[in-house]
Structures are given as C-alpha cells and as structure tokens.
Design a protein around this motif. Structure first.
Motif, mmCIF file in Angstrom:
data_model
loop_
_atom_site.group_PDB
_atom_site.id
_atom_site.type_symbol
_atom_site.label_atom_id
_atom_site.label_comp_id
_atom_site.label_asym_id
_atom_site.label_seq_id
_atom_site.Cartn_x
_atom_site.Cartn_y
_atom_site.Cartn_z
ATOM 1 N N ARG A 540 0.718 -1.180 0.144
ATOM 2 C CA ARG A 540 0.037 -0.040 -0.030
ATOM 3 C C ARG A 540 0.750 1.437 0.020
ATOM 4 O O ARG A 540 0.414 2.402 -0.703
ATOM 5 C CB ARG A 540 -0.964 0.075 1.221
ATOM 6 N N ALA A 541 2.101 1.076 0.247
ATOM 7 C CA ALA A 541 2.897 2.371 0.676
ATOM 8 C C ALA A 541 4.345 1.801 0.685
ATOM 9 O O ALA A 541 4.721 0.727 1.055
ATOM 10 C CB ALA A 541 2.330 3.438 1.819
ATOM 11 N N GLU A 542 5.399 2.582 0.122
ATOM 12 C CA GLU A 542 6.910 2.371 0.316
ATOM 13 C C GLU A 542 7.652 3.762 0.807
ATOM 14 O O GLU A 542 7.269 4.469 -0.003
ATOM 15 C CB GLU A 542 7.163 1.613 -0.886
ATOM 16 N N GLY A 543 8.857 3.288 0.819
ATOM 17 C CA GLY A 543 9.689 4.282 1.051
ATOM 18 C C GLY A 543 10.575 4.215 2.436
ATOM 19 O O GLY A 543 10.626 3.001 2.887
ATOM 20 N N THR A 544 11.062 5.322 2.854
ATOM 21 C CA THR A 544 11.897 4.955 4.142
ATOM 22 C C THR A 544 11.027 4.826 5.567
ATOM 23 O O THR A 544 9.861 5.197 5.398
ATOM 24 C CB THR A 544 13.093 6.037 4.602
ATOM 25 N N HIS A 545 11.582 4.514 6.541
ATOM 26 C CA HIS A 545 10.832 4.199 7.505
ATOM 27 C C HIS A 545 10.229 5.484 8.380
ATOM 28 O O HIS A 545 9.007 5.413 8.526
ATOM 29 C CB HIS A 545 11.586 3.575 8.892
ATOM 30 N N ARG A 546 11.197 6.549 8.389
ATOM 31 C CA ARG A 546 10.830 7.711 8.933
ATOM 32 C C ARG A 546 9.773 8.392 7.904
ATOM 33 O O ARG A 546 8.958 8.969 8.393
ATOM 34 C CB ARG A 546 12.173 8.800 9.109
ATOM 35 N N ALA A 547 9.826 8.246 6.650
ATOM 36 C CA ALA A 547 9.097 8.862 5.626
ATOM 37 C C ALA A 547 7.671 8.489 6.026
ATOM 38 O O ALA A 547 6.584 9.063 6.079
ATOM 39 C CB ALA A 547 9.364 8.815 4.389
ATOM 40 N N LEU A 548 7.515 7.200 6.026
ATOM 41 C CA LEU A 548 6.230 6.330 6.236
ATOM 42 C C LEU A 548 5.641 6.612 7.556
ATOM 43 O O LEU A 548 4.361 6.802 7.630
ATOM 44 C CB LEU A 548 6.316 4.915 5.931
ATOM 45 N N LEU A 549 6.405 6.859 8.531
ATOM 46 C CA LEU A 549 5.565 7.281 9.713
ATOM 47 C C LEU A 549 5.104 8.619 9.896
ATOM 48 O O LEU A 549 4.144 8.968 10.481
ATOM 49 C CB LEU A 549 7.013 7.281 10.883
ATOM 50 N N GLU A 550 5.614 9.597 9.036
ATOM 51 C CA GLU A 550 4.928 10.921 8.715
ATOM 52 C C GLU A 550 3.769 10.787 7.871
ATOM 53 O O GLU A 550 2.929 11.709 8.335
ATOM 54 C CB GLU A 550 6.196 11.821 8.303
ATOM 55 N N THR A 551 3.937 9.958 6.900
ATOM 56 C CA THR A 551 3.035 10.301 5.906
ATOM 57 C C THR A 551 1.607 9.215 5.801
ATOM 58 O O THR A 551 0.644 9.297 5.218
ATOM 59 C CB THR A 551 3.575 10.104 4.516
ATOM 60 N N GLU A 552 2.064 7.875 6.475
ATOM 61 C CA GLU A 552 1.220 6.809 6.461
ATOM 62 C C GLU A 552 0.517 6.438 7.954
ATOM 63 O O GLU A 552 1.242 5.609 8.758
ATOM 64 C CB GLU A 552 1.686 5.431 5.783
ATOM 65 N N PRO A 553 -0.523 6.858 8.329
ATOM 66 C CA PRO A 553 -0.964 6.455 9.724
ATOM 67 C C PRO A 553 -1.163 4.979 9.876
ATOM 68 O O PRO A 553 -1.027 4.618 10.979
ATOM 69 C CB PRO A 553 -2.543 7.337 9.598
#
Length: 568
Positions: A540-553
C-alpha cells in the motif's frame, strides 16, 4: 551378503499397500529366494524325520541291524541339514527384515525431503514419526514371515503327500483339515485389520501431541499450562491403550486358534492311526511316524497363522507408507534455466520487489501476509514470482534453494558440533564464522561455551534460550551467504538493545546482496534501505521508515503498537 542400507533404494510402487510390499520383496529378490529355499530345506529336514524314525523302528522290530543303522544315519543327516539350513535361513531372514526396514526409511526420508514445506501441511508429525517407530518393523516382519511361511506351506504339502502314500484316509484328514483350519482363522483377520488400523491412527495422533508438548514446553511452563496438556495427553494415551486392548482381544483369539485347531487335527490323526495299527493296516513304525507328523504339523500350521497376522500388520503399515509416498509437492521441479544471481525478485500478487544490493523490509498489518509473501518468493508456495524478469518456476528447484534462502523461526538447530550446525555447507573459514556471529550478535553465546564452536549442540538446541537460538539461526543464514536472503521476524525473541545492534550490523553483513526482512520492529525498519507497507496482502505504501511514519497513519499504527519484548 550385501551391506545395508543400499546406496539407491529404487523407485517404490506406492499405488497400494500390496503393490508396495511386492516392490519391497522384488527389490531384494535374490536374498528372498535364497532365504525361502533355505526355509523349505529347513522345514523338509524336520518333516522327513518322523518317516525316517518310523523306518528305523520297523527295522528294529524286524531285527534288521543294517537297515536300522542306515535309517539312523538318515536321521543324523537330517539333523545336520536342519542345523545348517536353520542358521543360514535365519541370517537371510534377518537380512530381509533389515533390508525392508532400511529401504522403507530411505524412500520415506527421500520423499519427506522432496515434499519439503508440503509435508507438514498434509501430514501430522506423529504420522511421519510412527513410520520409524512401528511401521518399518511390521514391514520387516512381513518379509521375514514370507520366508518361513513359504517353507511351512511346502512342509505341509510334503507331509500330506507322505501320509496319502502311506494311508489314504489319514492323508485326506490332513488334506481336508488344513484348509478348514485356515478358513476358521479367516474371520478373525478382518476385525484384526480394522482394529490395528484404528490403533495406528491413534498412535500417530498421540505422537503428534507428544511432539507438540515437547516443542512448546517452555511456553507451557510460562503460562502454567503443563497440567492441562498433561491431562489431555493422559486422556489420549488411554484411548490408545483401549485400542491396543481391542487389538489384543482379537490377537488372543488368534493365538488360541493356533493351539486349538492343530490340536484337534493331531487328535484326529492319532486316533485314526492307532485304530489302523490295531487293525494291521499300518506298521508300528508308521504309527509312530503318523504321531510324529501330527505333532510336527503344529509348527508349520502356527507359522501360517502367524503369517496371516504379520502380513495383516504389514498391510496396515504399508498403507501408511503409501500415503506419504503418494503425496506430491505443491511446487514443481522447474525447468533447466540457471540462476544468474542478477535481477529483481518480484511477487506480482503483492507487488513486493527485492532488489540486489538493497536491504528491503516488509511491514505487514497482518503477519500472515508477510509469511505468505516470503513463501512465494522462496518458492515454498505457488505464485506469480519472477527473478530478473523470468518466471521463478522455470528455475530448477535445487537451484532456487541454493540461491534463495528463507529463514524463519520455524527452523531448528540440529544436534552435533556447533560449528557444523552453523556452517552447513562446510566451506566457511574461521573469519567467515566470526563475522557471521558478530553480525548476529551471537559471539557471547559461543564465548560462554567451554568448548566454543566445538561444543556439542543438543537436539533442537534446547540448551539455548529462545533468543539465543534465534541469533544462532540468523548467524547460520548469514554464513550460507545466498544471493537472496529472506528473513522472517529475525529479532522477535531478543531484547531491544540486542535488536538494535543486529539491525545495525545486518545491512553491512549483506552488502552487495539482496535481502528482505519481514518485521514490524521499528529498530530494524529504521535501518532498512527501503520499506514496504503491506495491507490485505498488497503493498500500500513504500519509502523509508521515517517517511512512512510521517505520511502513512496505518503504517505508523502497525509499527508502534508493538509491546516491549525481552529475550527469554
């Protein structure tokens, strides 16, 4: 005599239990035929003794010393034949037993290795273990009794012919009595077969229960569930005992029939023989011979009844073996394409990609989704998976296993020297082992052992805690150094401090290789080059861990709801 086990057990005929038993017999045809011939010679040596004794008694009654000496020498010769043939027959019988047992173990183990991950999905642990516990013995007994049974049948025929040649009525009594006894025993075989089958099923279930209790004993003690599972085991054990009693009740009737029926035949032959001797229709020597034959017939008749029992048990055991041998792996063998070590490993169903030279992590909302993806990527389950753009299914299975390694917490440490358990390919240097232990933070485990890497590991590594076992399994996976490594929750049983160190060292240890880690640990995810968030089996989403923490609830909720874990 050939050595056992043989290098190649051959291809078994698993189309049915009788076909399997016939295949086992054909696979050792020469020893079986020689053993059967020796059994015939052994039985005939015994069968001819009463006739020789009768002749000697008639010679003694006629005061013919020369004839008496000749028949006495014949009796001695028959004794020597019995002794030699009996020893050799037993040797070949033991060889036939061992050969059948070893061959069954070999084809079963080979099939288990061929089935791989399919086996535990189709059969319980107890079902497989019971093959080695009891089934091989019953199949070996079936081969053994074939030798003695063949000789017993020939001996009965020979005695019948001798009796018919001497006295037709007495010969007819034996000729008719033997089939009648076999027919009388027949009705006992069907219920015996059914009850043995039921007992065998219950024994397999009990073995499965025992294996589960032993594997989960640490957990059971932690939650206080020992008494509950002990009570369940006791209950199932009693069911096995009751099934064994039901089997024994039929077997006791069979044993009784082995005494009663031959005894009736002996009484009839002796009674008729005595009347014929009084009437002068047979000589005193022939009367003694008839009585000797009547007594002798007990042994071959008991052997035939024993053969019915053991062949029935062998049939039940062979059915179980055929059940394992008839299973097909979920994953086919593949074609002849070679693994190049290049390209991306991709699962079309989920959209997960594992790229060379990158540490990728999967954080799944449902843990079973990550496990399913790992199984497909590792080719333990069917799926639309490609490597370098080509279907993974076209790769020979052995090639896939060599280059793609899936390491999960279901793996076990085997008993043996620790170094051998870590370096399964036997090609690692001391430095390679040291680096793998360092990356897995397992140096302290080895350092605490008096013999270090030469220490002996007990079965399943039970002397180590769960966290220690997990780190040693990780070191073993790193030491294998596959082109693609898939790790499923590699740090779930270690404390946070150790987990942070493993997460930091894992990427460096796998530099230049493709690595996928299935985990929801923030410490591991933060060290990954690329993180994939999977929900409903799809990325459903991909990226770095920190970026996903900020953008994917949803991702944030998945990775932050974990409780603090400690190494057991």
């Amino acid at each position: 005599m050939r050595s056992l086990p043989v290098a190649d057990p051959g291809t078994p005929d698993a189309r049915g239990p009788l076909r399997y038993l016939w295949w086992v017999a054909r696979s050792q045809a020469a020893p079986m035929l020689i053993g059967a011939g020796l059994a015939v010679l052994w039985w005939l040596g015994q069968a001819l003794v009463p006739a020789a004794l009768g002749k000697a008694i008639d010679a003694m009654a006629a005061r013919d010393a020369g004839t008496l000496l000749r028949w006495s020498a014949v009796v001695l010769g028959l004794g020597v034949v019995q002794a030699v043939a009996g020893v050799m027959r037993h040797r070949f019988a033991v060889f036939a037993w061992l050969s059948a047992a070893y061959r069954t173990v070999q084809v079963t183990v080979r099939q288990a290795a061929r089935l791989g991950a399919t086996l535990p999905k189709r059969l319980s642990t107890g079902e497989v273990v019971s093959v080695g516990n009891s089934d091989i013995a019953h199949i070996g007994n079936a081969m053994d009794i074939l030798l003695r049974g063949t000789g017993a049948a020939v001996a009965i025929v020979a005695v019948t012919v001798i009796l018919l040649a001497t006295s037709v009525p007495l010969g007819l009594v034996v000729l008719v009595g033997v089939p009648l006894m076999a027919a009388a025993v027949g009705p006992l075989l069907k219920p015996l077969h059914r009850r043995q089958h039921e007992q065998r099923d219950l024994q397999g279930d009990l073995a499965t229960r025992a294996a589960d209790i032993v594997a989960g004993l640490r957990v059971l003690r932690g939650v206080g569930g020992e008494q509950v599972f002990a009570a369940r085991y006791r209950e199932e054990s009693q069911r096995v005992r009751q099934a064994g009693v039901r089997v024994a009740s039929v077997e006791s009737l069979l044993e009784g029939a082995q005494i009663l029926l031959p005894g009736v035949l002996i009484a009839c032959v002796t009674w008729l023989g005595a009347h014929f001797a009084l009437d002068g229709r047979i000589t005193p020597g022939q009367l003694v011979a008839f009585y000797g034959y009547a007594v002798f017939l007990i042994a071959p008749l008991r052997t035939l009844t024993e053969a019915a029992d053991k062949l029935t048990k062998g049939h039940v055991a062979a059915r179980r073996v055929c059940r394992i041998l008839s299973l097909e792996p979920e994953i086919a063998g593949g074609g002849g394409r070679l693994f190049t070590g290049e390209g991306t490993l991709r699962d079309a169903e989920s959209g997960v990609e594992v790229r060379p030279g990158r540490l990728t992590a999967i954080a799944a909302a449902a843990p079973q989704d990550a496990i399913a993806i790992a199984d497909r990527l590792g080719r333990f389950a069917p799926g639309d998976v490609t490597v370098g753009g080509a279907p993974l299914a076209e790769l020979p299975l052995a090639e896939a296993r060599r280059h793609i390694l899936v390491a999960d917490n279901g793996a076990r440490l085997f008993s043996g020297r620790l170094r051998d358990e870590l370096d399964v390919r036997g090609a690692a240097t001391d430095e390679d082992v040291r680096q793998a232990l360092y990356a897995a933070c397992a140096e302290d485990i080895v350092a605490a052992l008096p013999e270090g890497l030469d220490a002996h590991v007990a079965e399943s590594g039970r002397e180590f805690s769960g966290g220690q076992q997990q780190r040693l399994r990780l070191a073993r996976a790193l030491l294998a150094d596959p082109e693609i490594l898939i790790l499923v929750e590699p740090t779930s049983a270690v404390d946070a401090h150790t987990e942070a160190r493993v997460a930091e060292r894992l990427g460096k240890a796998r530099a230049g290789r493709a690595t996928l880690v299935c985990t929801t640990s923030p410490l591991v995810l933060d060290r990954a080059d690329h993180v994939l968030y999977v929900e409903g089996g799809v990325v459903r989403a991909e990226g770095t861990h920190r970026a996903l923490l900020e953008t994917e609830p949803a991702y944030r909720a998945t990775v932050t709801r974990e409780l603090t874990r400690g190494e057991d």
